[in-house]
Design a protein around this motif. Structure first.
Motif, PDB file in Angstrom:
ATOM      1  N   VAL A  70     -17.562  12.815   0.695  1.00 24.35           N
ATOM      2  CA  VAL A  70     -18.466  13.162  -0.235  1.00 24.35           C
ATOM      3  C   VAL A  70     -18.473  12.207  -1.531  1.00 24.35           C
ATOM      4  N   ASN A  71     -17.235  11.921  -1.954  1.00 30.93           N
ATOM      5  CA  ASN A  71     -17.395  11.064  -3.107  1.00 30.93           C
ATOM      6  C   ASN A  71     -17.463   9.748  -2.616  1.00 30.93           C
ATOM      7  N   GLY A 127      -7.455   5.717 -10.867  1.00 29.06           N
ATOM      8  CA  GLY A 127      -6.695   6.133  -9.583  1.00 29.06           C
ATOM      9  C   GLY A 127      -7.538   5.787  -8.156  1.00 29.06           C
ATOM     10  N   HIS A 128      -7.436   6.497  -7.378  1.00 26.49           N
ATOM     11  CA  HIS A 128      -7.921   6.038  -6.037  1.00 26.49           C
ATOM     12  C   HIS A 128      -8.985   7.023  -5.687  1.00 26.49           C
ATOM     13  N   VAL A 137       0.822  -1.056  -0.038  1.00 28.40           N
ATOM     14  CA  VAL A 137      -0.225   0.154   0.017  1.00 28.40           C
ATOM     15  C   VAL A 137       0.739   1.266   0.023  1.00 28.40           C
ATOM     16  N   THR A 138       1.808   1.048   0.758  1.00 32.65           N
ATOM     17  CA  THR A 138       3.041   2.454   0.894  1.00 32.65           C
ATOM     18  C   THR A 138       3.547   2.665  -0.361  1.00 32.65           C
ATOM     19  N   ARG A 139       3.946   1.648  -1.162  1.00 28.67           N
ATOM     20  CA  ARG A 139       4.492   1.705  -2.378  1.00 28.67           C
ATOM     21  C   ARG A 139       3.675   1.990  -3.395  1.00 28.67           C
ATOM     22  N   THR A 140       2.967   1.447  -3.677  1.00 35.53           N
ATOM     23  CA  THR A 140       1.614   1.812  -4.955  1.00 35.53           C
ATOM     24  C   THR A 140       0.693   2.924  -4.545  1.00 35.53           C
ATOM     25  N   THR A 199     -10.693  -0.025   1.456  1.00 35.10           N
ATOM     26  CA  THR A 199     -10.513  -1.027   0.539  1.00 35.10           C
ATOM     27  C   THR A 199     -10.165  -0.701  -1.077  1.00 35.10           C
ATOM     28  N   GLN A 200     -10.569   0.230  -1.277  1.00 35.36           N
ATOM     29  CA  GLN A 200     -10.466   0.925  -2.688  1.00 35.36           C
ATOM     30  C   GLN A 200     -11.056  -0.163  -3.418  1.00 35.36           C
TER      31      GLN A 200
END
Length: 311
Positions: free
Chosen positions: A278-279, A272-273, A183-186, A259-260
């Motif tokens: 709100v989104n 993207g993420h 998660v940190t890297r990506t 969790t995206q």
């Protein structure tokens, strides 16, 4: 934090043996709290134990809740109920699968709750001295609770992200550190705090409904506030159930941010993420309508009832 019955009886006997002028612990009035002269370390230890128990005693149900909140779940991860989900997860993925992510939860819950209770007690006393000359102050309690919650969630939020990603069906992570590093890297370190504002927003109505319900139940079950653990368990369970149900929409949004969920985001052509409360609300509504905001509500209520009763 409640005292054990033996401690309560012992303290009562001590207070009866001393003179009225002694500064002793009033069991009938203050037994729900630790004695006023205990150290910060004692508050932190009590908070850490309560936090770990709160998060672990019903952890398998929490794993089911995370999966049931998936907006577009895999056909193999669509469940009709909590019991059916647990049976299928154990049968198809192994007996320990519902416990995946428990390690990071325990690592986060201990220090997060220790800091929460220590900060709350210290801030409450300091503010009460200023506002009410040492007496009980609802304003002091509210401000202290808010500050403590901000600090608690700052520690717990990254743990929640890792936990929920490891709970999901077909989670690609081999373990705790693999998840943290990937998660940190990506996605960058900010990924661990995408749901922070949502978590804080959720805690406001949760705590409000929780304490109101708890106090109303206590007034009915234990109006004189005598030592009665049973009334705490029932009041805490009812307060947890109602608070959990009311705040489920925010919890669904928090899960999506943590969790995206790739399938759901791709179906919405989101590149993207996803970030922002709100989104998250907009995405949940577009994918499932109003009903989607209450996905996993049964599991959330079942999880929170014993958790809040214990804490």
């Amino acid at each position: 934090m409640e005292l054990s019955s033996d401690r309560g009886v012992a303290t009562l006997e001590m207070s009866q043996a001393k003179s009225k002028n002694d500064d002793t612990f009033d069991v009938d009035g203050d037994y729900e709290s630790l004695p006023p002269d205990v150290s910060v370390a004692t508050h932190m230890t009590a908070g850490a134990v309560a936090g770990i128990l709160e998060h672990t005693v019903m952890y398998p149900v929490d794993s089911v809740k995370t999966r049931m909140q998936s907006l577009q779940p895999d056909p193999n991860a669509q469940y009709k109920g909590v019991y059916e989900a647990l049976k299928r997860i154990i049968r198809t993925e192994g007996i320990f699968r519902p416990l995946r992510g428990l390690n990071i939860t325990m690592l986060g819950a201990g220090p997060a709750h220790a800091l929460y209770f220590a900060c709350y007690e210290r801030a409450k006393r300091s503010l009460s001295d200023v506002i009410q000359n040492g007496g009980n102050s609802h304003i002091a309690n509210g401000v202290a609770g808010s500050v403590a919650t901000v600090l608690h969630d700052a520690i717990m939020n990254p743990a929640e992200v890792v936990k929920q990603r490891m709970q999901m069906y077909n989670s690609p992570y081999k373990g705790l550190w693999d998840c943290v590093q990937t998660v940190t890297r990506t996605e960058g370190a900010g990924a661990f705090y995408r749901s922070y504002s949502t978590q804080l927003t959720m805690n406001i109505p949760f705590q409000a409904v929780h304490f109101i319900t708890y106090e109303l139940m206590q007034e009915q079950l234990n109006p004189h506030r005598h030592y009665n653990p049973g009334s705490h368990i029932l009041s805490g369970a009812a307060a947890g159930a109602i608070s959990a149900a009311v705040t489920t929409p925010l919890d669904v949004c928090k899960t999506l941010l943590n969790t995206q969920e790739n399938v759901a985001l791709h179906s919405m052509n989101i590149s993207g993420h996803l970030s922002g409360m709100v989104n998250a609300f907009r995405t949940v509504y577009r994918l499932g309508g109003l009903a989607a905001f209450f996905k996993g509500v049964q599991a959330r209520v079942i999880y929170q009832m014993p958790s809040t009763a214990i804490a």
